[in-house]
Motif scaffolding. Structure first.
Motif, PDB file in Angstrom:
ATOM      1  N   THR A 174      -4.102   7.978  -3.890  1.00 16.78           N
ATOM      2  CA  THR A 174      -4.281   8.462  -2.518  1.00 16.78           C
ATOM      3  C   THR A 174      -3.697   7.441  -1.546  1.00 16.78           C
ATOM      4  O   THR A 174      -3.503   6.271  -1.891  1.00 16.78           O
ATOM      5  N   ILE A 175      -3.456   7.923  -0.347  1.00 15.78           N
ATOM      6  CA  ILE A 175      -2.882   7.050   0.672  1.00 15.78           C
ATOM      7  C   ILE A 175      -3.789   5.846   0.898  1.00 15.78           C
ATOM      8  O   ILE A 175      -5.012   5.985   0.935  1.00 15.78           O
ATOM      9  N   GLY A 176      -3.195   4.675   1.034  1.00 14.97           N
ATOM     10  CA  GLY A 176      -3.975   3.452   1.209  1.00 14.97           C
ATOM     11  C   GLY A 176      -4.181   2.696  -0.090  1.00 14.97           C
ATOM     12  O   GLY A 176      -4.615   1.544  -0.066  1.00 14.97           O
ATOM     13  N   GLY A 228       5.330   8.990  -4.149  1.00 16.11           N
ATOM     14  CA  GLY A 228       4.627   8.146  -3.192  1.00 16.11           C
ATOM     15  C   GLY A 228       5.611   7.243  -2.459  1.00 16.11           C
ATOM     16  O   GLY A 228       6.653   6.875  -3.000  1.00 16.11           O
ATOM     17  N   LYS A 248       0.829  -1.209   0.000  1.00 21.72           N
ATOM     18  CA  LYS A 248       0.000   0.000   0.000  1.00 21.72           C
ATOM     19  C   LYS A 248       0.856   1.250   0.000  1.00 21.72           C
ATOM     20  O   LYS A 248       1.966   1.265   0.528  1.00 21.72           O
ATOM     21  N   LEU A 249       0.248   2.304  -0.557  1.00 23.01           N
ATOM     22  CA  LEU A 249       0.867   3.634  -0.461  1.00 23.01           C
ATOM     23  C   LEU A 249       0.657   4.133   0.959  1.00 23.01           C
ATOM     24  O   LEU A 249      -0.476   4.158   1.456  1.00 23.01           O
ATOM     25  N   ILE A 250       1.735   4.527   1.631  1.00 19.68           N
ATOM     26  CA  ILE A 250       1.570   5.020   3.006  1.00 19.68           C
ATOM     27  C   ILE A 250       1.883   6.511   3.144  1.00 19.68           C
ATOM     28  O   ILE A 250       1.638   7.088   4.192  1.00 19.68           O
ATOM     29  N   ALA A 251       2.402   7.134   2.105  1.00 21.77           N
ATOM     30  CA  ALA A 251       2.612   8.588   2.153  1.00 21.77           C
ATOM     31  C   ALA A 251       2.712   9.130   0.744  1.00 21.77           C
ATOM     32  O   ALA A 251       3.125   8.416  -0.192  1.00 21.77           O
ATOM     33  N   ILE A 252       2.271  10.370   0.596  1.00 21.86           N
ATOM     34  CA  ILE A 252       2.425  11.080  -0.683  1.00 21.86           C
ATOM     35  C   ILE A 252       3.050  12.431  -0.354  1.00 21.86           C
ATOM     36  O   ILE A 252       2.630  13.093   0.609  1.00 21.86           O
TER      37      ILE A 252
END
Ligand SMILES: *Cc1c(COP(=O)(O)O)cnc(C)c1O
Length: 373
Positions: A332-334, A284, A256-260
């Motif tokens: 987006t995050i998540g 990301g 998962k993306l955890i920060a942008i």
């Protein structure tokens, strides 16, 4: 290790194993080698996929093979009753006791292993078991050389000897290179050695040979990597070759993306500051790193998949994280990020990282959650 359910904690990195794809790839093997029986190779925890669920999904195989005794014992202890070949044979004479009790089929690749077998039988005359001989036909790793085979043949020729092998096999060194005269030479040598023995079952073909050398199929084929939906061939050819061969990827590794972050032109990203933004842009951070088995050698430009769009990794791979260029995707995050598998052949990633898919699959670490569907 404590399971995720006990911890009740979310783990972002998932290896989703598609058991239907595995079974479909086995069907593909049978289509390609319709006159051969299939020894499915499930060594090294089924190439990192988890050996028990994989074995259960491959019960339509005629036989399994693993490298070592402990791998075979684990399968028996967990209810797998099918024949199991030990590709490295035994390490010591006592191991034959397990082979007999559990009905494993050891491979004999050295004179020592053969002598141990004879000694074991002398002291335990009721304890016969099937065994295979392995010939060295040019790979020069394991296997009996021609002169060693001659010594064994002398024993076979003794008047009261009636314990012939169940089969004979050899292994190609270069079958993954489609045009290599070494393959033809090994096949000729194999046929020559076989001609010295009474008629018996033969096996020579790994995945590459199943796909490209039909004369090497013989009685038993030994698919490994193709069962897992990966091409055995060097990926310098068009990397989608795995799909061309109608194989379906079995493992999809995702996180998962955890920060942008919004960065400015000239800002550099990650350890060593090896990648710097050519313009103001968003990047990301994905929760995966070499601590999960993602290859640290994957350079900037290695693709990952977000919403079906390939975006490049940027900067160095850390233990728990990688950074990616988000200029071509709205995220987006998540959001889910696919590292390889469905939609992104692992061959792309292994080629970029200067390795082979086999290694990437085997090096996934315990921190990763496996899901079987
Ligand atoms: C691992 C192995 C195979 C399978 O090789 P793939 O390239 O994964 O198909 C076949 N035979 C032997 C002896 C092996 O050790």
């Amino acid at each position: 290790m404590t399971s995720n359910t006990e911890l009740n904690a979310q783990r972002p990195v998932k290896a989703s194993i598609n058991l239907k794809a595995l079974a479909a790839n086995l069907e593909r093997v049978k289509e390609l080698a319709p006159h051969s029986r299939v020894i499915s190779i499930i060594k090294a925890d089924a190439y990192g996929h988890g050996v028990l669920p994989v074995a259960k999904a491959l019960l339509e195989s005629d036989c399994f093979a693993v490298a070592r005794l402990d791998e075979a014992l684990y399968l028996r202890q967990n209810g797998i009753e099918k024949s199991i070949i030990l590709l490295e044979g035994v390490l010591a004479i006592e191991d034959y006791r397990h082979c007999h009790e559990q009905q494993f089929t050891p491979l004999i690749h050295s004179l020592e292993q053969f002598q141990w077998l004879l000694q074991f039988l002398e002291t335990n005359p009721q304890r016969r078991m099937d065994y295979w001989l392995k010939f060295d036909t040019g790979m020069h790793r394991l296997g009996l050389a021609e002169d060693e085979l001659k010594q064994i043949l002398d024993i076979f020729a003794q008047p009261n000897f009636d314990w012939l092998p169940a089969g004979v096999m050899s292994h190609f060194a270069c079958a993954d290179e489609l045009v290599n005269s070494a393959n033809r030479k090994q096949l000729t040598q194999f046929n020559k050695l076989c001609s010295k023995l009474p008629k018996m079952e033969k096996s020579m073909a790994n995945s590459a040979a199943i796909l490209s050398i039909p004369e090497a199929h013989f009685d038993w084929v030994r698919p490994g990597i193709m069962l897992y939906g990966v091409t055995p061939f060097e990926a310098s050819k068009p990397a989608r070759i795995g799909l061309d061969e109608q194989l379906q990827p079995v493992m999809t590794l995702s996180s998962k993306l955890i920060a942008i972050k919004q960065l400015q032109q000239g800002d550099c990203v990650g350890y060593g500051s090896t990648w710097c933004c050519p313009e103001d842009m968003s990047i990301g951070v994905v929760a995966i790193g070499y601590g999960d088995g993602y290859p640290r050698h994957a350079p900037s430009g290695t693709p990952v998949l977000i919403h079906g769009i390939e975006v490049p990794l940027i900067g160095r791979v850390s233990m728990d994280m990688i950074t990616v260029d988000l200029r071509s995707v709205t995220a987006t995050i998540g959001d889910k990020v696919v590292l390889w598998g469905e939609g992104l052949p692992i061959e792309y990633v292994s080629q970029k990282a200067g390795t082979i898919a086999y290694e990437l699959l085997c090096q996934i670490t315990q921190r990763v959650d496996f899901e079987y569907e």
